[in-house]
Write an enzyme that holds these catalytic residues in place. Sequence first.
Site, mmCIF file in Angstrom:
data_model
loop_
_atom_site.group_PDB
_atom_site.id
_atom_site.type_symbol
_atom_site.label_atom_id
_atom_site.label_comp_id
_atom_site.label_asym_id
_atom_site.label_seq_id
_atom_site.Cartn_x
_atom_site.Cartn_y
_atom_site.Cartn_z
ATOM 1 N N ASP A 1 0.786 -1.242 0.000
ATOM 2 C CA ASP A 1 0.000 0.000 0.000
ATOM 3 C C ASP A 1 0.818 1.291 0.000
ATOM 4 O O ASP A 1 0.303 2.351 -0.342
ATOM 5 C CB ASP A 1 -0.933 0.025 1.227
ATOM 6 C CG ASP A 1 -1.922 -1.118 1.216
ATOM 7 O OD1 ASP A 1 -2.300 -1.557 0.121
ATOM 8 O OD2 ASP A 1 -2.312 -1.573 2.305
ATOM 9 N N MET B 1 -5.731 -1.639 -5.246
ATOM 10 C CA MET B 1 -5.667 -1.682 -3.774
ATOM 11 C C MET B 1 -4.992 -0.429 -3.221
ATOM 12 O O MET B 1 -4.616 0.471 -3.975
ATOM 13 C CB MET B 1 -4.926 -2.939 -3.321
ATOM 14 C CG MET B 1 -5.767 -4.186 -3.385
ATOM 15 S SD MET B 1 -4.887 -5.599 -2.673
ATOM 16 C CE MET B 1 -6.206 -6.801 -2.581
HETATM 17 O O1 F6P Z 1 -2.683 -4.007 3.108
HETATM 18 C C1 F6P Z 1 -2.614 -4.727 1.913
HETATM 19 C C2 F6P Z 1 -3.988 -4.957 1.354
HETATM 20 O O2 F6P Z 1 -3.839 -5.733 0.173
HETATM 21 C C3 F6P Z 1 -4.833 -3.731 1.098
HETATM 22 O O3 F6P Z 1 -4.462 -3.057 -0.087
HETATM 23 C C4 F6P Z 1 -6.212 -4.311 1.053
HETATM 24 O O4 F6P Z 1 -7.181 -3.369 1.403
HETATM 25 C C5 F6P Z 1 -6.143 -5.405 2.077
HETATM 26 O O5 F6P Z 1 -4.764 -5.726 2.261
HETATM 27 C C6 F6P Z 1 -6.878 -6.665 1.699
HETATM 28 O O6 F6P Z 1 -6.676 -7.588 2.701
HETATM 29 P P1 F6P Z 1 -7.199 -9.099 2.723
HETATM 30 O O7 F6P Z 1 -7.951 -9.342 1.490
HETATM 31 O O8 F6P Z 1 -5.988 -9.942 2.856
HETATM 32 O O9 F6P Z 1 -8.029 -9.182 3.941
#
Ligand code: F6P
Length: 333
Positions: A140, A182
């Site tokens: 991020d 993301m």
């Molecule tokens: O922090 C990394 C990230 O990929 C963010 O961009 C996204 O909002 C989140 O994690 C998604 O997390 P997960 O799908 O693993 O719960």
Amino acid sequence: MNEVFKEERGFFMVKRIGILTSGGDAPGMNCAIRAVVRAGLSYGLEVYGVYDGYKGLIEGKIEKLERKSVSDIVNRGGTILRTARLPEFKDEAVRQKAVDILHERGIEALVVIGGDGSYMGAKKLSEMGINCIGLPGTIDNDIASTDYTIGFDTALNTIVDCVDKIRDTTESHSRCSIIEVMGNRCGDLALFSGLAEGAEMILTPDHPIPEEEIIETLRKMKEKDSDKRAIVIVSEKQYSDIHAWARHIQETTGFDTRATVLGHVQRGGSPSAFDRVLAARMGEYAVECLVEGKGGRCVGIVDNKIVDYDIYEALALPRDKHVSMLRIVDILK
Ligand code: F6P
Ligand code: ADP
């Protein structure tokens, strides 16, 4: 090595350190693990891998890592230590369990690779007597104390690769393509990929554009040139249903519109050379911090120099470090 160190600096350094990855995984985490293990061994330390982040820590999922344990991982995405989320780690009693396990195993200090949540866990463990150093591992780029986080560059390149493909079909159909990337409320992935793609519009939480302005801009674009296509990059978590929003754009602008959510493809893949080098530099620096007796700090890269900050100070910094790039986006429109 410990004896030499004591003679030079006047105090004994740590003998046993641990390493874990926490929160969302990011390409380059393995390179950072390798760097910590190899740098630790070169200082004469024992290095222990903690599996499954803080969750594995309180479950005692800990194994000694040797030089060979981290062979042939530089090119692998994800994290060989696996990762997890454990919201209960905010609770002091749960953290005490982690401290007890670390004491039992004789592990005196930890390197924690993760995002801002993982940093908070690391800071609090440091306050409980386990020196921790945080490394910024997240796609991020939402950590203000570093220009770049480990994984951001790889994810950015993945996005650019995907948008290049979407561009082909968008152009063939003279459509508008809305691509959601993301970022977890940080606009850097959208901003950098938008600039790299020459996108018609970049929508991030850092510079929200009013709905009417978005529609008016796209409507005029299509009105002026019916063959026009448009690429719109949108940071996640701004629209609850991006496909419904795409239908709304289609109805109000005259653009045949499609939405693509890039999703977890952005988190995988072999790390870029930039991320590998960054992770190697940061991992080695983290071990130096621990042998110097530092704790509760996090590592960053600022103007190409590897630096460390107090974690609370780092988390309080404003997150708009790349916002000036918007000026370039505007000029190049
Ligand atoms: O922090 C990394 C990230 O990929 C963010 O961009 C996204 O909002 C989140 O994690 C998604 O997390 P997960 O799908 O693993 O719960
Ligand atoms: P990231 O580190 O990628 O930001 P999270 O926000 O999910 O990911 O945090 C990862 C983990 O860090 C959490 O699951 C939790 O175990 C721990 N954590 C988060 N916030 C805190 C906090 N305030 N105190 C202690 N531990 C925390």
